[in-house]
Enzyme design. Structure first.
Site, mmCIF file in Angstrom:
data_model
loop_
_atom_site.group_PDB
_atom_site.id
_atom_site.type_symbol
_atom_site.label_atom_id
_atom_site.label_comp_id
_atom_site.label_asym_id
_atom_site.label_seq_id
_atom_site.Cartn_x
_atom_site.Cartn_y
_atom_site.Cartn_z
ATOM 1 N N LYS A 195 0.865 -1.189 0.000
ATOM 2 C CA LYS A 195 0.000 0.000 0.000
ATOM 3 C C LYS A 195 0.900 1.237 0.000
ATOM 4 O O LYS A 195 1.936 1.239 0.659
ATOM 5 C CB LYS A 195 -0.924 0.010 1.212
ATOM 6 C CG LYS A 195 -1.790 1.273 1.317
ATOM 7 C CD LYS A 195 -2.940 1.138 2.291
ATOM 8 C CE LYS A 195 -2.588 1.353 3.736
ATOM 9 N NZ LYS A 195 -2.048 2.690 4.061
ATOM 10 N N GLU A 238 -9.118 7.774 3.667
ATOM 11 C CA GLU A 238 -9.013 8.072 5.096
ATOM 12 C C GLU A 238 -9.509 9.479 5.410
ATOM 13 O O GLU A 238 -9.070 10.463 4.812
ATOM 14 C CB GLU A 238 -7.551 7.907 5.562
ATOM 15 C CG GLU A 238 -7.377 8.228 7.042
ATOM 16 C CD GLU A 238 -6.085 7.709 7.659
ATOM 17 O OE1 GLU A 238 -5.295 7.015 6.976
ATOM 18 O OE2 GLU A 238 -5.880 7.998 8.860
HETATM 19 O O1 KIV Z 1 -1.016 2.420 8.814
HETATM 20 C C1 KIV Z 1 -2.228 2.179 8.936
HETATM 21 O O2 KIV Z 1 -2.677 1.565 9.910
HETATM 22 C C2 KIV Z 1 -3.141 2.648 7.887
HETATM 23 C C3 KIV Z 1 -4.605 2.570 8.157
HETATM 24 C C4 KIV Z 1 -5.008 3.624 9.110
HETATM 25 C C5 KIV Z 1 -5.401 2.609 6.923
HETATM 26 O O3 KIV Z 1 -2.700 3.086 6.876
#
Ligand code: KIV
Length: 271
Positions: free
Chosen positions: A120, A189
């Site tokens: 991600k 988010e």
């Molecule tokens: O790092 C994380 O936990 C996240 C979530 C808040 C989506 O990116």
């Protein structure tokens, strides 16, 4: 109760089908073997090895200090604990913003050394070249728009994003760019629920919301927040499902009491 043992393994294609069928996608963070095992057995669809590990595991104020080596350590622990869920790993700050070659190297290290299934990345147009390069190497990428905590020093605050029209329009365009590049999903988010609903409807790929209302295709929370281990963080969007801080405090207090009073171990608890 649902027989989660017999549910099929989650892949990016399964997530796509879930969106098409209108089935909500569930995602939680985890950073270690034991928690991953529990939430996988409970039937979670996606385990996110978030760079929030920097906050809840390492105690830093922001997500910026966590390293690629740290993330690989957490991710490989999680992968050993799961059977069914899809494991997605955050590329940490400073490992993909420089250039697309560096981004690809970082993503390859995560995939090779942790055994995770996807990465991600935070951002839209400004990281699109890196996103494309990683996808070309066959690594699935999840986007992340809206409040992107790796940019906290640019934003200056963790408040709701895209409340005014220019930023909202930029987010719509970035979401489309990420979809066109080939991302399999996007985290949204802390943005207005109406905007998140509109973006989710306009995309073919699933959106996973956190503080983005109910109209996204799935939801994600930080495990330590929803279990009430972390007590310092209470945004409006957070629903606490347990008060583990109090539960653990109670258990430890009882243990201390029993040892101090020579009640533990008893005759049956010794050899
Ligand atoms: O790092 C994380 O936990 C996240 C979530 C808040 C989506 O990116």
């Amino acid at each position: 109760m649902t027989d989660f043992k017999n549910l099929r393994k989650i892949t990016t294609h399964v997530l796509q089908e879930m969106k098409l069928n209108g089935e909500k996608i569930t995602m939680l963070t985890a950073y270690d073997f034991s928690m991953a095992k529990i939430i996988d057995k409970a039937g979670i669809d996606i385990i996110l090895v978030g760079d929030s590990a920097s906050n809840v595991m390492a105690g830093f104020d922001t997500t910026l200090p966590i390293t690629l080596d740290n993330m690989i350590y957490h991710a490989s622990s999680v992968v050993r604990g799961k059977v069914r869920a899809l494991v997605v790993v955050d590329l940490p700050f400073g490992t993909y913003q420089g250039d697309s070659k560096e981004a690809l190297q970082s993503a390859i290290r995560i995939m090779k050394e942790s055994g995770a299934s996807a990465v991600k990345m935070e951002g839209g147009r400004e990281i699109i070249e890196s996103v494309e390069r990683i996808l070309t190497a066959g690594i699935p990428v999840m986007g992340h728009l809206g409040l992107t905590p790796q940019s906290i020093y640019k934003f200056g605050t963790y408040t709701v994003r895209a409340t005014e029209s220019t930023e909202a329009q930029r987010l719509r365009e970035d979401a489309l760019l990420l979809e066109e590049a080939g991302c399999f999903g996007i985290v949204l988010e802390k943005i207005p629920a109406v905007l998140a609903g509109e973006v989710s409807k306009s995309l073919k790929i699933p959106t996973i919301g956190i503080g983005a209302g109910r109209h996204t295709d799935g939801q994600v929370l930080v495990l330590h927040d929803m279990l009430g281990i972390n007590q310092e963080f209470s945004p409006r969007f957070l629903r606490r499902y347990h008060n583990l801080f109090a539960e653990i405090t109670g258990a430890v207090t009882n243990y201390i009491h029993d040892v101090k009073n020579e009640d533990f171990p008893n005759d049956r608890e010794q050899y």
